[in-house]
Write an enzyme that holds these catalytic residues in place. Structure first.
Site, mmCIF file in Angstrom:
data_model
loop_
_atom_site.group_PDB
_atom_site.id
_atom_site.type_symbol
_atom_site.label_atom_id
_atom_site.label_comp_id
_atom_site.label_asym_id
_atom_site.label_seq_id
_atom_site.Cartn_x
_atom_site.Cartn_y
_atom_site.Cartn_z
ATOM 1 N N GLU A 46 33.193 36.784 34.601
ATOM 2 C CA GLU A 46 34.222 35.868 34.089
ATOM 3 C C GLU A 46 35.596 36.117 34.694
ATOM 4 O OE1 GLU A 46 34.030 36.132 29.816
ATOM 5 O OE2 GLU A 46 32.250 34.889 29.713
ATOM 6 N N GLU A 52 25.256 32.803 29.915
ATOM 7 C CA GLU A 52 25.503 33.363 28.587
ATOM 8 C C GLU A 52 25.593 32.254 27.548
ATOM 9 O OE1 GLU A 52 28.928 35.848 28.188
ATOM 10 O OE2 GLU A 52 28.570 36.948 30.038
#
EC number: 3.2.1.23
Lengths: 676, 676, 676
Positions: free
Chosen positions: A151, A308
């Site tokens: 991320e 995710e």
């Protein structure tokens, strides 16, 4: 296929065995993973401090052990590089890894995603550990894919970044004369005579909170530069890995509509797009759908990874509600229906301490399999085994595209005036949402995408028109395409300099209009869109707000007019016949009802068909593989819905039933319908 | 008795003669103090700069003069040490006394309560001046009590604190291995290999505004450390004084439910608890009552000092309303009824400049005694003379206790998820408020308190269960006690590490339940508590919100169930028979009506009696001395209320009337009823 | 006359040809200026970096060219000094020009109005460039007026400022003893023993956001000091220019009710007041009117320049609505009617980049004259030519004055208690608004103004009473004047030290009252003003809120009483006969209806006549020249209004019509009525 070692929808997630020091736990993990049909574990995401306890020592034995143990039990590895949080010792020894924040404060050790992207230390050691990992595991049969860092995001404003920014600018502009012109530094006497007079734009210089800037040019370039700087970090690791493992794909997990990085530019450097899907408690289903489509669009339709999602609740929302029974499964198939070939969770086992311990997991704190959440995961695991490779690599075929551009978004949000309430993503989503309700398949595309494959192209708030884009639109329309754009479009070029001669600038010709003025009112103040007669589904009156272009037609036809204020009777919706196609202009921000009627009309005129007609709250999407269509019907409602399949005959993949005519879809239920 | 030199309820307050340079004013002060029945003045609270004009010079002559003059006029001294604000010269010469704030900014000279608790300069000079004061005044007959510093509070994040924190951690954990485990630093790769890699947790490292932290472990320890650091400063002064005056009590003024310090730990070092009571315009009466009870509970029921209250208005609230006629008297007796043996004001004379000049005072800017406020003070002064030592040292006997724990509060508020709206003190107050309405006397106790003296113990949101506490609860219940706890209890240990194996962790056995999931919704979304049949006053349906445990009984009985959502029918209120006692679990945050009915039921089952039955808005509390009860009846309403004293015969202390049967209590009126 | 070279209402605005590098554009500018009747261009406002590309080089050729070209085309120059934003090279080479902000952060290069006023570099170079400009253009026939810097404002907290502050304090107080007394540093032990112990009051020392301070004395002096520091910068430039051009007037553009500078002090140093008028979307018309009157009052009624207004929209409001058709013209005449002798725009041509590119302009991005906005500008241009010098130098004659004082405003807003909602400017505007509705002409005056020229003087919230002011008020009333003041008046002296002996302090005698207490409630809580019988238009009951003085009459008559709360029946409106005059006290913040009735009564009793009786939404104002009155009637409504001119005969200047009796005034229309 992402990796043909595992020719099915991957099922797994982030796994942090290094947080535990217990053989019993590790054994339980494996036992339960098998029960849940888990076949992929993402390892090593945050283990840098463990892997490299000091500058000279590397330690991967623990990782060998975990990868091997999982592999022996049939579980593959998505192997991360552990560089998303630097070790504490590194921050102490080399403070250049620490960022300076937007307020100009040098940070200390803490949190994650915390490294300065222009830190020599970070670049050296992150590349080095990626290299070491790739060398070590290049031939390990368990490794399906590389997961670089985690991320990526955030900006830094340190002196190293400032120096690198000057170099970046010098590379881009060549001379200060060009830069001064590009940023219009004649304004407020900001002319630069030396490169090192330029400072990073933050709270201490040109910017304030909430994307407010006194100079859009420098602020826009700083966003590009920081996005590029982080991308450079990614590429350093990518290349270090690629050198060793030419055949294992490499990705990093993106975050949907995350504002700070230009993901279209990033996606070019990724072998497969992956992303983390965390809807908030009030995220509309169509927003999630749009984001899946956007992630698919980053690489022109190539299937992506859902890297995710939470099995149930999150921890970082204000109110972390449970995913209601069936919802996690429903949303998993929403992802698959829109192009995902993997369903991975954060996380496989909940941690016992620190800030994510109340985030959902496959294995919860209670530690056994007799939980609602575990059972829902296991059900999906079982279904994925049954689906095998049927859906893998299937594509989505859309005839309607919506343009999304991060640089345009930055420029729109940085604009000082006309309205603080103009939200680019929200305007894009309004158009998407109408098509979603109409069950029309959409591609979310970047500005580099070829338009000729589409019948309808919608570019809401195309404020920044990049070089050549207006001509591209003209060709598209000339050749029979339908183009739609809105207020606050065609205003500036890539450095946020206004195109003179009348709005909407370079788009004026194709649209056949001139916007003389732009009114901005508080969002609570509305005007009316009054249709002249009717056209398709459009008739009567609708509401609009936010911005109000005062336009004059120059060849276009006024389809609707404002209903009030001093510009009552001026056009608010126009269409221009241009070559074989049409170019529409929506001069204000309309209500949802207008957009449904308008886009239905546009689709009908362009010959674009909906996938199916379904009740409100039911979503449709379709993937196609080797000529075979797979129509996903997803019931977001809390009650059974009747679906009219008409005369078509379908095989439902999850139940192997033959379906046709009117059938019942249970609350939160899913059909995957293969046409027979 | 706090000090038997003055065997009555002390009446006085903060007095700052050093702000004036006028014999006329000082003479007027004494004249008016006498008119108001003032017999104690708190001196020297903020006079450090005057006492020590530079590093080498001390000057206490002014103080001799003030103490003597007052004493000659019958007024005793509560003697402060003047260390709550360092002198400007000290900040200039020794910047280490200045704090670094939460944002990492080094402060400059200004404000008060401004010294770094780990500043060597501050520690040296604050100890030194305490020592000098104690030496000088140790034998002065006027000195009743020592008042160390003032309203300790605030945290510092400077390098001295950071260094001291590492030492504190090393003392606590011994090894980094243990620390890494206690904080679960395996998460996000935060493993520490050297002590000096640890940095203070603030905005620049692990924390953000509003108690948000990425690592609860370090944040929790930093709160403990800062509370301890300030306590160390207090203890340095305490010991310096104690050395000279073994017999004069020493205190420092606390601030009720102030969040930053662990007052249970502090109270151990105080000879008598004192506190400053400043209700805001919207503070419920029961909240003030609870706070008095909490302050009394800090030293297991020992009477306390009301060190400060305003005679009328404050200055630092957004809207500083006057105390309405009679209110100050009413609230003074509320304090006394709950354990106060002194009523002191901030302030005796209003200052003429700076930020507190609009704070209420006994002597206002007009300077004479012909004011409403002065007359109300004088009335109380007269009543206290009449009451003499009757109430001194009387205790409160409660059979119900509510557990309050600062460390648990910190951990609860630091939690990332499930809900930002969970407010520990508010949840505690909800239970207190129900008992207040039921006229049941309550003790607010810490986790070290002996439980065997109580019939009912309530521990709302007992999120952190300290070592041995679960066993203590089990023993209490086994022996016949009634224990009540709620959702979000039993989750973590003292370092915020989750107790694995199923919530509520160590409390699971005594409660006989397992909480599988915890739902969190916006506080506006409610569920229902549907009672299965009825039990005592409980019947029908109530409302609940915030968090919703999804529990399974494991021996407990489901007394009520959820009325809606997917967990409709699951238990929301359970009771477990355990040994001779019962353990209740309230799985969501209920409305006030439920709590009244529930706690009434619990009290009836446990044989706990209310003090009296009175109309709403009338408060009761009782003190007992040598077997004699003194029942306080306080009418907060704006109208006369009828009080039914039944057959009991009482002597009302303030009027010396004999009362029984139904009597009238005037608006804002007070009865102190001695049973005869 | 500001400059008799151009004996008419000047028409023009800010012009930035240096932002363009195109002869074609420059030619178009001139062509279009002529079409619009533009005869003044403000040049060189932000060109410092262009004028002085490095420390040793000055370059004014571009400016020669622009001034000459315009002059050849009949357009004069308002010549700015370019010092409102320092060059980037200067910030790099001499960081002392950069400010330190309220949070203690050293700023970097960026934005504008960014120079430290105590920077030696800034002072040296700003004076030098003003000197060079004046020397170069002193004899240029085009130059009408000097425009020093631009919109001075903002404070700095750097070490240079801190050092200069100490000097400023030492000059003011002479000794630390006097300073300690003036600031009451005995409070919280803040006594200073050396000058350099004093630090600048900001977030790191005595202050917090929103004007919160722990020491009002230092905060008040810092505001004075910073206002003076910027004024010193202005004066350096002023004197440098004056030396060369004794006959050309010099100004700098002010910002109406801008809080940070004491404009009454500034105006003394300006040859003519000029200001920038930017009403927000929700600014009441009467607020703009009040601000014009205030700007006129800065130099005791001397006509002023409207230096900036937008032709249509702004860019820096949240919602930048267009000025509706006719509004810009209407507001221009509002300015003229209240004393403006110029109407200038920001800006003549819109910039193409940076933050003001969406700010309205005479020449918009489209670049031609066929726009609504251009036509409205041209209409005004034509009308101003027609009006010639008729109105120039005309004065406004008011018999009612409202006192406005920046230092009092600062002190009021810095006050800690009684209410955060007390807003000085809002309270002043409430009184102004009532008189505006009553069509009574008002002067806004400073505290140095002679009162004898007025019949009625209103001083709302005269919290700070400066030396001699109470005596001045007494003389005014004794001689027959009517004085009105309100709650929270007479409280402190110039260093915010309370006047002891009873509120309203020095005003107590003339008002004949004593305010014993001041209640403060949430603004939503109201009390009633109940008139005792009736007086003039006053009768019945009105509403009041915010603060509530509990007053006792001491000679004054209670005209109205509170209707509720424990002070029901206490006076809320009193009048004291004092000498030949009357002194009124309004003890709470009343509603608008009360103020209209109250001020109508006061005006009637004082013999003050309205200008005309007109419908609501129509504004009146009058200028007088050589005995000839010019009555402006301005219709803010969206519909035609009937105006009853009674028997008077008027010549309407814009239409040259003779008007009397009842006439119609179009929506947004204007009459300028010369009595015949």
């Amino acid at each position: 296929m992402i990796n043909d070692k595992l020719p099915k929808i991957w099922h797994g997630g982030d796994y942090n065995p290094e947080q535990w020091d217990s053989q019993e736990i590790w054994d339980e993990d494996v036992r339960m993973f098998k029960l849940a049909g888990i076949d992929v574990a993402t390892l090593n995401v945050f283990s840098w401090a463990l892997n490299q306890p000091n500058e000279d020592t590397y330690n991967f034995e623990w990782l060998d052990d975990k990868i091997n143990r999982l592999y022996e039990n049939g579980i593959y590895t998505c192997l991360a590089t552990s560089t998303a949080a630097h070790p504490a010792w590194m921050a102490k020894k080399y403070p250049d890894v620490l960022r300076v924040d937007f307020h100009g404060r040098k940070r200390k050790f803490g949190s994650r995603h915390n490294s300065c992207p222009n830190s020599p230390t970070y670049r050296e050691y992150s590349e080095k550990i990626a290299d070491k990992l790739a060398e070590r595991y290049k031939d390990h049969p368990a490794v399906l894919i590389w997961h670089v860092s985690n991320e990526y995001g955030g900006y830094c404003y340190c002196d190293n970044c400032q120096d690198a920014f000057r170099v970046w600018l010098s590379d881009k502009y060549g001379t200060l004369e060009k830069l001064n012109k590009a940023w219009n530094t004649g304004f407020w006497g900001h002319t630069f005579y030396e490169w090192d007079e330029i400072v990073a734009p933050n709270m201490l210089s040109e910017e304030r909170e909430d994307n407010v800037s006194d100079f859009q040019g420098i602020s826009l370039d700083y966003r590009r530069f920081q996005s590029d700087s982080l991308l450079d970090c990614y590429k350093l690791e990518y290349n270090a890995i690629r050198k060793h493992t030419p055949d294992i794909p490499i990705t990093t997990n993106l975050m949907g509509t995350y504002p700070m990085l230009d993901y279209f530019k990033w996606a070019k450097e990724m072998d497969v797009v992956s992303w983390d899907n965390y809807p908030a408690i009030d995220t509309p289903f169509s927003y999630t759908a749009m984001t899946h489509d956007l992630m698919r669009g980053l690489k022109s339709g190539q299937p992506f990874m859902l890297m995710e999602q939470t099995p149930s609740q999150q921890n970082w929302q204000p109110y972390n509600s449970l995913k209601r029974p069936g919802v996690m499964r429903l949303w998993s198939y929403q992802a698959i229906g829109r192009g995902a070939d993997t369903i991975l969770y954060f996380q496989l086992r909940r941690s016992v301490g620190a800030c994510e311990k109340y985030h959902g997991a496959v294995i919860e704190h209670v530690g056994h399999e007799n939980t609602r959440v575990f059972n829902e995961v296991a059900q999906i695991g079982s279904e994925f085994n049954q689906l095998g490779d049927t859906l893998l690599d299937a594509r989505v075929n859309a005839k309607v595209a919506i343009v999304f551009d991060w640089e345009n978004r930055w420029a729109t949000e940085l604009s000082s005036g006309p309205s603080v309430s103009l939200d680019y993503v929200n305007e894009v989503h309004k158009y998407y949402d109408a098509l979603y309700k109409l069950n029309v398949q959409v591609d979310m595309i970047g500005v580099e995408e070829d338009l000729s494959q589409y019948d309808v192209v919608i570019a809401p708030v195309l404020y920044m028109v990049k070089e050549g884009y207006a001509a591209k639109v003209e060709r598209f329309v000339e050749n029979g395409g339908t183009f739609i754009t809105t207020f606050f479009s065609g205003i500036v070029n890539e450095t946020d300099i206004v195109t003179l001669g009348g709005y909407p600038g370079e788009l004026r010709k194709v649209l056949g209009i001139w916007a003389e003025e732009i009114d901005a009112l508080h969002p609570d103040e509305t005007n009316e869109i009054v249709v002249n007669g009717s056209r398709g589904s459009l008739s009567g009156s609708y509401s609009c707000n936010l911005l109000f272009d005062l336009i004059h037609t120059e060849g276009a036809q006024a389809v609707a007019e404002y209903g009030s204020d001093f510009y009552q009777g001026m056009p608010v919706l126009t269409v221009n016949e241009f070559g074989k196609g049409k170019a529409w202009y929506v001069a204000s921000s309309p209500d949802a009802e207008f957009l449904v009627d308008f886009l239905q009309t546009v689709c009908e005129e362009a010959g674009v068909e909906p996938l199916l007609s379904v009740p409100e709250g039911v979503e449709t999407t379709e993937r196609v593989k080797d000529g075979q269509t797979y129509l996903f019907v997803l019931n977001h409602n809390n009650k059974v819905e009747s679906i009219d399949l008409k005369d078509s005959q379908y095989q439902e993949l999850l139940t192997a039933q033959q379906l046709s005519g009117t059938v019942e879809l249970e609350a939160k239920g899913v059909f995957i319908l293969a046409k027979v």
